[in-house]
Design an enzyme around this catalytic site. Structure first.
Site, short mmCIF file in Angstrom:
data_model
loop_
_atom_site.label_atom_id
_atom_site.label_comp_id
_atom_site.label_asym_id
_atom_site.label_seq_id
_atom_site.Cartn_x
_atom_site.Cartn_y
_atom_site.Cartn_z
N GLY A 10 2.48 4.74 -0.85
CA GLY A 10 2.81 4.18 0.45
C GLY A 10 2.55 5.06 1.65
CB CYS A 39 -15.94 -21.87 9.34
SG CYS A 39 -17.73 -21.87 9.29
C1 LIG Z 1 0.41 -0.75 -3.96
C2 LIG Z 1 1.26 0.16 -4.73
C3 LIG Z 1 1.14 1.54 -4.58
C4 LIG Z 1 0.20 2.17 -3.60
O1 LIG Z 1 0.51 1.91 -2.28
P1 LIG Z 1 -0.30 2.63 -1.11
O2 LIG Z 1 0.34 2.15 0.13
O3 LIG Z 1 -1.72 2.19 -1.23
O4 LIG Z 1 -0.16 4.10 -1.31
C5 LIG Z 1 1.93 2.34 -5.38
N1 LIG Z 1 2.80 1.82 -6.28
C6 LIG Z 1 2.94 0.49 -6.44
C7 LIG Z 1 3.91 -0.02 -7.41
C8 LIG Z 1 2.19 -0.38 -5.67
O5 LIG Z 1 2.35 -1.70 -5.83
#
Ligand SMILES: *Cc1c(COP(=O)(O)O)cnc(C)c1O
Length: 430
Positions: free
Chosen positions: A244, A359
């Site tokens: 994240g 579109c």
């Molecule tokens: C999408 C996801 C991530 C990665 O998230 P990023 O924002 O791309 O770093 C990590 N763990 C889980 C469980 C996810 O669904």
């Protein structure tokens, strides 16, 4: 002017370069729309996590849904990464790229029985279980195969990651994870099931997070649970804080990976959990700033600059050959992505809405951008390495873009442009 994104992206004179390769030349050579990635930028982003974690028990699992091209996976596998997967399809990709299944964690709220069997067969490191129903089903599948499934419970820590509602995942109102208040009972249930082996705890609170505080809050909530669960005699080996971490699309200043890791390690130590193995699941922060999307300007419609009605409502449209099917982030999340000409023109330019051929009025890549452009110019949409190609579709029967990886002096075509015939090869006339 500083460019948001990778240190491997730079303007020399009028020309934009990635790892020293002229992007305009790559666009002409391979055609547009074209994703171009820097392999060194990906390696550097991964090493930032690794260096900050050196000397600690840890595993950095690349959340491959951000960009699942086999060459990207191969790059991270060779660097020593594990993978965070969310489907059986992603597991198949890891194996095809030479990744090690014993370094794979399997996330996702909707794992099917077939996917559970596939992952047990491959020998993944851990299932990140997201509900009590999933726990029971995984136990059944493991017993049927004569195995014990390693499990971590994905706990919903109910912290606000302060990000876009669509990419916030750690609030009670989100579909993800097991409610904090149910976690202890669920661990006790997991420990009682003969097909399961409790190995860890995890969370993932959202995406494009630009603050450290939500991570520290989530870690505290996890450690509270670790202490409660271990107090009833269930050992928890690893703590997985998810992914994240945000990147710079415009002027965001997310913490560096090194600062995120340092902050979390300090909190772990302060609470006496310094020896515990720490897992990360970064996606965007490993690949986002490593890539650009190249697109050619097809037409200019100067509806504001040449507005006969003079009511000030007209807009200038710069119509390019990439669209929401190639890069959906602006349409889907109202996301800002910087747009730069690959070769800068002299002169003041105008303000343009950069839009694609699909579109839909939602088919835009950028709004109100000051640009000096002419038809035939190639533009680069920056920070397009994550959730770009991975979310591409064939909407409007548009073949998906090609992908190129530059690596020092080398240029590799890592995905051919999709052929039109393959778009309807599975369809049948009646
Ligand atoms: C999408 C996801 C991530 C990665 O998230 P990023 O924002 O791309 O770093 C990590 N763990 C889980 C469980 C996810 O669904």
């Amino acid at each position: 002017m500083t460019l948001p994104g990778s240190p491997f992206l730079a303007r020399r004179g009028a020309a934009l370069e990635l790892e020293g390769h002229l992007l305009a030349d790559l666009g002409r050579r391979f055609g547009t729309p074209l994703f171009v990635y820097s392999r060194q930028a990906m390696r550097a982003a991964f090493q930032a996590y690794e260096q900050a974690l050196s000397g600690r028990a840890h595993l950095v699992c690349y959340a491959m849904k951000a960009n699942s091209n086999l060459a990207v996976l191969q790059t991270f596998a060779r660097a020593g990464a594990g993978f965070d997967i969310v489907s059986g399809g992603e597991l198949a990709r890891v194996l095809a790229a030479g990744g090690d299944p014993s370094r794979v964690v399997f996330s996702g709220v909707g794992k099917t029985r077939a996917e559970m069997r596939q992952a047990l067969q491959a020998g993944v490191r851990c299932f990140n279980v997201e509900s009590e129903g999933e726990l029971e089903r995984l136990n059944e599948e493991a017993l049927a195969m004569g195995r014990r499934a390693p499990v971590s419970l994905r706990v919903n820590p109910d912290v606000d990651a302060g990000t876009h509602p669509y990419i916030s995942t750690g609030l009670k109102a989100n579909k993800f994870g097991i409610a904090h208040g149910r976690a202890l009972a669920t661990y006790q249930r997991a420990a009682s099931l003969p097909g399961l082996q409790v190995v860890g705890i995890d969370c993932h609170i959202g995406s494009q997070i630009t603050q450290l505080a939500p991570y520290l809050d989530a870690l505290d909530r996890l450690l509270d649970l670790v202490e409660a669960v271990e107090a009833v005699g269930i050992p928890i080996h690893h703590v997985d804080v998810g992914g994240g971490l945000g990147i710079t699309y415009a002027d965001e200043q997310p913490p560096q990976a090194s600062a995120l890791v340092a902050g979390l390690l300090e909190r772990l130590d302060a609470r006496g959990h310094g020896q515990r193995e720490l897992l990360f699941e970064p996606g965007r922060s490993l690949v986002g700033n490593a890539g650009v999307l190249l697109t050619e300007v097809l037409y200019l419609k100067p509806g504001r600059d040449e507005d006969a009605a003079g009511d000030g409502l007209g807009k200038n449209f710069c119509i390019v050959d990439a669209a929401m099917n190639d890069l959906v982030r602006p349409a889907m999340y109202d996301a800002f992505m910087a747009i730069e000409p690959c070769v800068r023109r002299a002169g003041p330019g105008s303000t343009w809405d950069v839009v694609g051929p699909v579109c839909e009025s939602g088919d835009w890549l950028g709004r109100d951008r000051p640009l000096a452009v002419q038809p035939g110019d190639i533009l680069a949409v920056l920070s397009a390495g994550a959730y770009g190609m991975a979310m591409a579709s064939n909407y409007n029967t548009r073949p998906r873009a090609a992908e190129v990886m530059v690596d020092g002096a080398q240029v590799h075509l890592i995905r051919e442009r999709e052929a039109l015939s393959s778009l309807f090869a599975q369809e049948r006339l009646i």
